[in-house]
Design a protein around this motif. Structure first.
Motif, PDB file in Angstrom:
ATOM      1  N   LEU A   1       0.846  -1.201   0.000  1.00  0.00           N
ATOM      2  CA  LEU A   1       0.000   0.000   0.000  1.00  0.00           C
ATOM      3  C   LEU A   1       0.875   1.243   0.000  1.00  0.00           C
ATOM      4  O   LEU A   1       1.905   1.289   0.674  1.00  0.00           O
ATOM      5  CB  LEU A   1      -0.909   0.003   1.226  1.00  0.00           C
ATOM      6  N   PRO A   2       0.478   2.280  -0.743  1.00  0.00           N
ATOM      7  CA  PRO A   2       1.295   3.487  -0.785  1.00  0.00           C
ATOM      8  C   PRO A   2       1.200   4.298   0.505  1.00  0.00           C
ATOM      9  O   PRO A   2       0.161   4.336   1.161  1.00  0.00           O
ATOM     10  CB  PRO A   2       0.704   4.275  -1.958  1.00  0.00           C
ATOM     11  N   ALA A   3       2.305   4.938   0.835  1.00  0.00           N
ATOM     12  CA  ALA A   3       2.339   5.926   1.912  1.00  0.00           C
ATOM     13  C   ALA A   3       2.266   7.293   1.245  1.00  0.00           C
ATOM     14  O   ALA A   3       2.796   7.484   0.151  1.00  0.00           O
ATOM     15  CB  ALA A   3       3.620   5.793   2.718  1.00  0.00           C
ATOM     16  N   VAL A   4       1.594   8.243   1.885  1.00  0.00           N
ATOM     17  CA  VAL A   4       1.432   9.575   1.308  1.00  0.00           C
ATOM     18  C   VAL A   4       2.349  10.557   2.037  1.00  0.00           C
ATOM     19  O   VAL A   4       2.349  10.626   3.267  1.00  0.00           O
ATOM     20  CB  VAL A   4      -0.031  10.055   1.386  1.00  0.00           C
ATOM     21  N   SER A   5       3.129  11.308   1.255  1.00  0.00           N
ATOM     22  CA  SER A   5       4.018  12.322   1.802  1.00  0.00           C
ATOM     23  C   SER A   5       4.195  13.421   0.759  1.00  0.00           C
ATOM     24  O   SER A   5       4.463  13.130  -0.413  1.00  0.00           O
ATOM     25  CB  SER A   5       5.374  11.696   2.142  1.00  0.00           C
ATOM     26  N   ASN A   6       4.058  14.673   1.180  1.00  0.00           N
ATOM     27  CA  ASN A   6       4.217  15.824   0.271  1.00  0.00           C
ATOM     28  C   ASN A   6       3.374  15.689  -0.990  1.00  0.00           C
ATOM     29  O   ASN A   6       3.857  15.898  -2.104  1.00  0.00           O
ATOM     30  CB  ASN A   6       5.689  16.022  -0.091  1.00  0.00           C
ATOM     31  N   TYR A   7       2.102  15.320  -0.831  1.00  0.00           N
ATOM     32  CA  TYR A   7       1.142  15.201  -1.930  1.00  0.00           C
ATOM     33  C   TYR A   7       1.543  14.134  -2.951  1.00  0.00           C
ATOM     34  O   TYR A   7       1.183  14.221  -4.113  1.00  0.00           O
ATOM     35  CB  TYR A   7       0.916  16.541  -2.627  1.00  0.00           C
ATOM     36  N   GLN A   8       2.298  13.137  -2.514  1.00  0.00           N
ATOM     37  CA  GLN A   8       2.711  12.039  -3.387  1.00  0.00           C
ATOM     38  C   GLN A   8       2.410  10.704  -2.716  1.00  0.00           C
ATOM     39  O   GLN A   8       2.680  10.521  -1.525  1.00  0.00           O
ATOM     40  CB  GLN A   8       4.221  12.094  -3.670  1.00  0.00           C
ATOM     41  N   ASN A   9       1.826   9.767  -3.490  1.00  0.00           N
ATOM     42  CA  ASN A   9       1.747   8.376  -3.067  1.00  0.00           C
ATOM     43  C   ASN A   9       3.113   7.778  -3.358  1.00  0.00           C
ATOM     44  O   ASN A   9       3.691   8.035  -4.418  1.00  0.00           O
ATOM     45  CB  ASN A   9       0.701   7.609  -3.892  1.00  0.00           C
ATOM     46  N   ARG A  10       3.622   6.966  -2.446  1.00  0.00           N
ATOM     47  CA  ARG A  10       4.934   6.365  -2.680  1.00  0.00           C
ATOM     48  C   ARG A  10       4.941   4.932  -2.181  1.00  0.00           C
ATOM     49  O   ARG A  10       4.456   4.638  -1.097  1.00  0.00           O
ATOM     50  CB  ARG A  10       6.028   7.157  -1.993  1.00  0.00           C
ATOM     51  N   VAL A  11       5.508   4.045  -3.015  1.00  0.00           N
ATOM     52  CA  VAL A  11       5.656   2.635  -2.686  1.00  0.00           C
ATOM     53  C   VAL A  11       7.126   2.279  -2.853  1.00  0.00           C
ATOM     54  O   VAL A  11       7.752   2.664  -3.841  1.00  0.00           O
ATOM     55  CB  VAL A  11       4.785   1.761  -3.625  1.00  0.00           C
ATOM     56  N   PHE A  12       7.671   1.542  -1.898  1.00  0.00           N
ATOM     57  CA  PHE A  12       9.045   1.054  -2.006  1.00  0.00           C
ATOM     58  C   PHE A  12       9.002  -0.429  -2.334  1.00  0.00           C
ATOM     59  O   PHE A  12       8.357  -1.214  -1.650  1.00  0.00           O
ATOM     60  CB  PHE A  12       9.816   1.298  -0.710  1.00  0.00           C
ATOM     61  N   ILE A  13       9.696  -0.805  -3.409  1.00  0.00           N
ATOM     62  CA  ILE A  13       9.730  -2.179  -3.892  1.00  0.00           C
ATOM     63  C   ILE A  13      11.187  -2.609  -3.958  1.00  0.00           C
ATOM     64  O   ILE A  13      12.023  -1.865  -4.502  1.00  0.00           O
ATOM     65  CB  ILE A  13       9.082  -2.272  -5.291  1.00  0.00           C
ATOM     66  N   PRO A  14      11.517  -3.788  -3.420  1.00  0.00           N
ATOM     67  CA  PRO A  14      12.913  -4.235  -3.491  1.00  0.00           C
ATOM     68  C   PRO A  14      13.411  -4.269  -4.940  1.00  0.00           C
ATOM     69  O   PRO A  14      12.749  -4.812  -5.823  1.00  0.00           O
ATOM     70  CB  PRO A  14      12.884  -5.644  -2.884  1.00  0.00           C
ATOM     71  N   ALA A  15      14.574  -3.666  -5.166  1.00  0.00           N
ATOM     72  CA  ALA A  15      15.166  -3.657  -6.504  1.00  0.00           C
ATOM     73  C   ALA A  15      15.829  -5.003  -6.769  1.00  0.00           C
ATOM     74  O   ALA A  15      16.458  -5.582  -5.887  1.00  0.00           O
ATOM     75  CB  ALA A  15      16.186  -2.529  -6.621  1.00  0.00           C
ATOM     76  N   THR A  16      15.647  -5.502  -7.979  1.00  0.00           N
ATOM     77  CA  THR A  16      16.286  -6.746  -8.406  1.00  0.00           C
ATOM     78  C   THR A  16      16.918  -6.499  -9.767  1.00  0.00           C
ATOM     79  O   THR A  16      16.782  -5.417 -10.337  1.00  0.00           O
ATOM     80  CB  THR A  16      15.262  -7.901  -8.514  1.00  0.00           C
TER      81      THR A  16
END
Length: 118
Positions: free
Chosen positions: A90-105
């Protein structure tokens, strides 16, 4: 009135629309849905928000404007297929932006925003 931050604040100044010859216009809070009276006809438009993907340490940070209701982040390893799946984070909201962190592969990944069916 217009907004430069996805509807969080509004300014009463029609200067950006001074060349607009139609009647009243309105947009949704997230700035993606517009409606205007142009010569007595109701015209509507939809601009989906764009995604930003950045490498952030060992993660990909995928972000898009908030609020963006009715949308879900999806991913696919092959853009030529229809195998899109919802990202389970689920996205977190910060500074009017939805943000999702996904492990880089090292795998290829494509992302999109899709509308949630009713």
């Amino acid at each position: 009135m217009f907004s430069t931050n996805f509807g969080q604040t509004w300014v009463t100044n029609l200067t950006p629309f001074s060349s607009f010859a139609g009647g009243p216009m309105a947009c949704s809070q997230d700035g993606t849905h517009w409606a205007a009276d142009i010569d007595g006809e109701l015209c509507t438009a939809y601009w989906p928000p764009s995604l930003t993907v950045q490498l952030c340490g060992a993660n990909l940070a995928v972000s898009w404007p908030a609020p963006s209701s009715g949308l879900v982040l999806q991913e696919n390893s092959d853009i030529s297929t229809t195998n899109w799946v919802n990202v389970p984070v689920l996205p977190a909201v910060s500074n009017y932006q939805n943000r999702v962190f996904i492990p880089a592969t090292n795998a290829t990944a494509y992302f999109r925003l899709a509308t949630v069916p009713f």
